[in-house]
Design an enzyme around this catalytic site. Structure first.
Site, PDB file in Angstrom:
ATOM      1  N   SER A 119       0.827  -1.210   0.000  1.00  0.00           N
ATOM      2  CA  SER A 119       0.000   0.000   0.000  1.00  0.00           C
ATOM      3  C   SER A 119       0.860   1.257   0.000  1.00  0.00           C
ATOM      4  O   SER A 119       0.328   2.350  -0.066  1.00  0.00           O
ATOM      5  CB  SER A 119      -0.949  -0.010   1.187  1.00  0.00           C
ATOM      6  OG  SER A 119      -0.275  -0.337   2.362  1.00  0.00           O
ATOM      7  N   HIS A 140      -2.464  -2.447  -6.357  1.00  0.00           N
ATOM      8  CA  HIS A 140      -2.926  -2.149  -5.000  1.00  0.00           C
ATOM      9  C   HIS A 140      -4.447  -2.239  -4.928  1.00  0.00           C
ATOM     10  O   HIS A 140      -5.156  -1.398  -5.483  1.00  0.00           O
ATOM     11  CB  HIS A 140      -2.432  -0.751  -4.583  1.00  0.00           C
ATOM     12  CG  HIS A 140      -2.779  -0.410  -3.187  1.00  0.00           C
ATOM     13  ND1 HIS A 140      -3.051   0.863  -2.770  1.00  0.00           N
ATOM     14  CD2 HIS A 140      -2.918  -1.196  -2.081  1.00  0.00           C
ATOM     15  CE1 HIS A 140      -3.344   0.847  -1.483  1.00  0.00           C
ATOM     16  NE2 HIS A 140      -3.267  -0.390  -1.048  1.00  0.00           N
ATOM     17  N   GLU A 152      -5.155   0.285  -7.913  1.00  0.00           N
ATOM     18  CA  GLU A 152      -4.135   1.238  -8.369  1.00  0.00           C
ATOM     19  C   GLU A 152      -3.027   0.423  -9.042  1.00  0.00           C
ATOM     20  O   GLU A 152      -2.461  -0.484  -8.410  1.00  0.00           O
ATOM     21  CB  GLU A 152      -3.529   2.000  -7.179  1.00  0.00           C
ATOM     22  CG  GLU A 152      -4.428   3.054  -6.578  1.00  0.00           C
ATOM     23  CD  GLU A 152      -3.775   3.761  -5.378  1.00  0.00           C
ATOM     24  OE1 GLU A 152      -3.849   4.998  -5.313  1.00  0.00           O
ATOM     25  OE2 GLU A 152      -3.197   3.082  -4.495  1.00  0.00           O
ATOM     26  N   ASN A 191      -3.704   6.287  -0.553  1.00  0.00           N
ATOM     27  CA  ASN A 191      -3.202   6.405   0.818  1.00  0.00           C
ATOM     28  C   ASN A 191      -2.607   7.782   1.117  1.00  0.00           C
ATOM     29  O   ASN A 191      -2.593   8.219   2.262  1.00  0.00           O
ATOM     30  CB  ASN A 191      -2.191   5.309   1.121  1.00  0.00           C
ATOM     31  CG  ASN A 191      -2.905   4.044   1.567  1.00  0.00           C
ATOM     32  OD1 ASN A 191      -4.009   4.115   2.080  1.00  0.00           O
ATOM     33  ND2 ASN A 191      -2.285   2.910   1.357  1.00  0.00           N
TER      34      ASN A 191
HETATM   35  N1  CAA Z   1     -15.395  -8.982   2.694  1.00  0.00           N
HETATM   36  C1  CAA Z   1     -16.169  -9.323   1.640  1.00  0.00           C
HETATM   37  N2  CAA Z   1     -17.365  -8.743   1.395  1.00  0.00           N
HETATM   38  C2  CAA Z   1     -17.788  -7.829   2.266  1.00  0.00           C
HETATM   39  C3  CAA Z   1     -17.043  -7.443   3.393  1.00  0.00           C
HETATM   40  C4  CAA Z   1     -15.792  -8.078   3.594  1.00  0.00           C
HETATM   41  N3  CAA Z   1     -15.000  -7.769   4.623  1.00  0.00           N
HETATM   42  N4  CAA Z   1     -17.738  -6.494   4.072  1.00  0.00           N
HETATM   43  C5  CAA Z   1     -18.872  -6.289   3.392  1.00  0.00           C
HETATM   44  N5  CAA Z   1     -18.907  -7.076   2.302  1.00  0.00           N
HETATM   45  C6  CAA Z   1     -19.963  -7.155   1.293  1.00  0.00           C
HETATM   46  C7  CAA Z   1     -21.254  -7.655   1.888  1.00  0.00           C
HETATM   47  O1  CAA Z   1     -21.301  -9.071   1.843  1.00  0.00           O
HETATM   48  C8  CAA Z   1     -22.294  -7.032   0.968  1.00  0.00           C
HETATM   49  O2  CAA Z   1     -22.379  -7.791  -0.218  1.00  0.00           O
HETATM   50  P1  CAA Z   1     -23.799  -8.004  -0.950  1.00  0.00           P
HETATM   51  O3  CAA Z   1     -24.243  -6.639  -1.386  1.00  0.00           O
HETATM   52  O4  CAA Z   1     -23.486  -8.928  -2.081  1.00  0.00           O
HETATM   53  O5  CAA Z   1     -24.675  -8.608   0.094  1.00  0.00           O
HETATM   54  C9  CAA Z   1     -21.665  -5.672   0.570  1.00  0.00           C
HETATM   55  O6  CAA Z   1     -20.270  -5.803   0.855  1.00  0.00           O
HETATM   56  C10 CAA Z   1     -22.231  -4.539   1.402  1.00  0.00           C
HETATM   57  O7  CAA Z   1     -22.018  -4.871   2.753  1.00  0.00           O
HETATM   58  P2  CAA Z   1     -22.982  -4.430   3.938  1.00  0.00           P
HETATM   59  O8  CAA Z   1     -24.378  -4.252   3.394  1.00  0.00           O
HETATM   60  O9  CAA Z   1     -22.789  -5.350   5.086  1.00  0.00           O
HETATM   61  O10 CAA Z   1     -22.402  -3.080   4.466  1.00  0.00           O
HETATM   62  P3  CAA Z   1     -22.189  -1.706   3.749  1.00  0.00           P
HETATM   63  O11 CAA Z   1     -23.204  -1.412   2.709  1.00  0.00           O
HETATM   64  O12 CAA Z   1     -22.016  -0.768   4.878  1.00  0.00           O
HETATM   65  O13 CAA Z   1     -20.787  -1.860   3.004  1.00  0.00           O
HETATM   66  C11 CAA Z   1     -18.458  -1.614   2.973  1.00  0.00           C
HETATM   67  C12 CAA Z   1     -19.642  -2.258   3.667  1.00  0.00           C
HETATM   68  C13 CAA Z   1     -18.400  -2.099   1.527  1.00  0.00           C
HETATM   69  C14 CAA Z   1     -17.209  -2.068   3.701  1.00  0.00           C
HETATM   70  C15 CAA Z   1     -18.654  -0.045   2.992  1.00  0.00           C
HETATM   71  O14 CAA Z   1     -18.891   0.374   4.299  1.00  0.00           O
HETATM   72  C16 CAA Z   1     -17.484   0.704   2.442  1.00  0.00           C
HETATM   73  O15 CAA Z   1     -17.332   0.861   1.235  1.00  0.00           O
HETATM   74  N6  CAA Z   1     -16.601   1.206   3.353  1.00  0.00           N
HETATM   75  C17 CAA Z   1     -15.386   1.913   2.965  1.00  0.00           C
HETATM   76  C18 CAA Z   1     -14.303   0.929   2.621  1.00  0.00           C
HETATM   77  C19 CAA Z   1     -13.059   1.615   2.171  1.00  0.00           C
HETATM   78  O16 CAA Z   1     -12.946   2.813   2.045  1.00  0.00           O
HETATM   79  N7  CAA Z   1     -12.019   0.799   1.893  1.00  0.00           N
HETATM   80  C20 CAA Z   1     -10.731   1.288   1.492  1.00  0.00           C
HETATM   81  C21 CAA Z   1      -9.835   1.251   2.633  1.00  0.00           C
HETATM   82  S1  CAA Z   1      -8.263   1.917   2.248  1.00  0.00           S
HETATM   83  C22 CAA Z   1      -7.364   0.582   1.842  1.00  0.00           C
HETATM   84  O17 CAA Z   1      -7.775  -0.531   1.824  1.00  0.00           O
HETATM   85  C23 CAA Z   1      -5.997   0.942   1.400  1.00  0.00           C
HETATM   86  C24 CAA Z   1      -4.902   0.663   2.289  1.00  0.00           C
HETATM   87  O18 CAA Z   1      -3.864   0.354   1.760  1.00  0.00           O
HETATM   88  C25 CAA Z   1      -4.919   0.886   3.743  1.00  0.00           C
END
Ligand code: CAA
Length: 284
Positions: A119, A140, A152, A191
C-alpha cells in the site's frame, strides 16, 4: 492472463480477498502462505462468506462450489511454476517482500508478471531484486477486496508499458476499475489522501474535541463517506495504518503524515482494529 492461473502469496485479509475475486471470475488461484494452516483458514472464510450469499439468494450453490474448487493451497515455491501472474500480499516489510520476489522470480515463467499489493512501499526497490524489473508493478487492491472497485496500478522505474496494459486487462477481467500511478511514489494516490484524513480524525479524538462516534458520524453524514475515518482505520488495520504513516513520514519528512500517539499506543497494546477485536472501537 495467458493461462487463467495466478498465484497469490500471503493469505491474510488482502490475500484472501484478492483470491476470492479472482476465483469468482474463473481464475485458478494457487494460494501460498509462510505460516502453516493460514491458507486453509482463508479458504474457510471465503467459503463462509459465499455461503451467506447463497443463503441470501444472491449466488447459486454450484457457483460457490466452483469458486472454492479454483482455490488451490500450495506449500512449496516450486508449486507456483505455472502461474502467469503472481500477486504478493505479505507483510508490509521491505525485506520480507524482497525475499518473496526473489523466489517468485526464480520459479515463475520468464514472461510472467510479478505484482505487489503493497500500500505504500517502493515498487522500484522491490523490482530490483528480480531479473525482470520491467515485469514488476504495484497492483494495489482495497479492503474489502471482493467489494472495492479500484485497483491502483503502480509503475516502478523500469515497468514496461505492455506490462501495465496486461495488468489492466487482468484487473478488468475480475471486475475492477483501474488508475495508473505513473511515478513510484510513497502512498500512491489513495493512501496519500487517506492518511491525513485518518490522522486529523485521530488528532480531533486525542484533543478531546469529539467522541469517536461523533467524529465518524460527522464525516459519514457531512461528507457522505460510507464509513467514518476511525471505523475505516479499524477496518484497514491500525498496524497497517501506522506502518503506512511512518513510511510516508520518513519519505516526505512532512508533519502531514506524523502518526498520532493515540494510534501508536493502540498498536503497541496489540489492538489492531477489527481483526483483533479492538481498536478505536470494540468488536465482539
Ligand atoms: N469482505 C467481503 N465482502 C464484504 C465485506 C468483507 N469484509 N464487508 C462487506 N462485504 C460485502 C457484503 O457481503 C455485501 O455484499 P452483498 O451486497 O453482495 O450482500 C456488501 O459488501 C455490502 O455490505 P454491507 O451491506 O454489510 O455493508 P455496507 O453497505 O455498509 O458496506 C463496505 C460495507 C463495503 C465495507 C462499505 O462500508 C465501504 O465501502 N466502506 C469503505 C471501505 C473503504 O474505504 N475501503 C478502502 C480502505 S483503504 C485501503 O484498503 C488501502 C490501504 O492500503 C490501507
Amino acid at each position: 492472463m495467458d493461462n487463467h492461473m495466478i498465484a497469490v502469496v500471503g493469505a491474510g485479509t488482502m490475500g484472501h480477498g484478492i483470491s476470492q475475486v479472482a476465483a469468482q471470475h474463473g481464475y485458478e488461484v494457487l494460494m501460498w502462505d509462510a505460516a502453516p494452516g493460514v491458507v486453509e483458514r482463508a479458504i474457510g472464510i471465503i467459503g463462509d462468506r459465499l455461503a451467506k450469499q447463497v443463503a441470501a439468494g444472491k449466488l447459486p450453490e454450484s457457483e460457490r462450489q466452483q469458486t472454492l474448487k479454483r482455490l488451490v493451497p500450495v506449500t512449496r515455491w516450486d508449486d507456483l511454476a505455472s502461474a502467469s501472474l503472481a500477486i504478493e500480499a505479505v507483510l508490509e516489510v521491505m525485506e520480507v517482500k524482497k525475499e518473496v520476489f526473489q523466489e517468485l522470480d526464480r520459479v515463475l515463467p520468464a514472461d510472467a508478471l510479478l505484482a505487489t499489493n503493497t500500500s505504500s512501499l517502493s515498487i522500484t526497490e522491490i523490482a530490483k531484486v528480480t531479473r525482470r524489473p520491467g515485469q514488476v508493478l504495484g497492483m494495489h487492491f482495497f479492503n474489502p477486496a471482493p467489494v472495492m472497485k479500484l485497483v491502483e496500478l503502480v509503475r516502478g522505474e523500469e515497468t514496461r508499458d505492455d506490462v501495465v496494459q496486461r495488468a489492466e486487462t487482468f484487473a478488468h477481467s475480475i471486475g475492477k476499475e483501474t488508475v495508473v500511478v505513473q511515478k513510484d511514489t510513497p502512498g500512491f494516490i489513495v493512501n496519500r489522501v487517506l492518511m491525513p484524513l485518518f490522522i486529523e480524525a485521530m488528532r480531533i479524538l486525542e484533543e478531546g474535541i469529539a467522541s469517536a462516534e461523533d467524529i465518524d458520524k460527522a464525516v459519514k453524514l457531512g461528507l457522505n463517506h460510507p464509513m467514518g475515518p476511525l471505523t475505516l482505520a479499524d477496518l484497514t488495520g491500525l498496524d497497517v495504518d501506522l506502518h503506512v504513516m511512518d513510511y510516508l513520514y520518513d519519505e516526505f519528512h512532512d508533519d502531514r503524515f506524523a502518526a498520532p500517539m493515540v494510534l501508536r499506543r493502540l498498536v503497541r497494546a496489540g489492538h489492531y482494529g477489527r481483526k483483533t477485536g479492538r481498536g478505536f472501537y470494540r468488536y465482539s
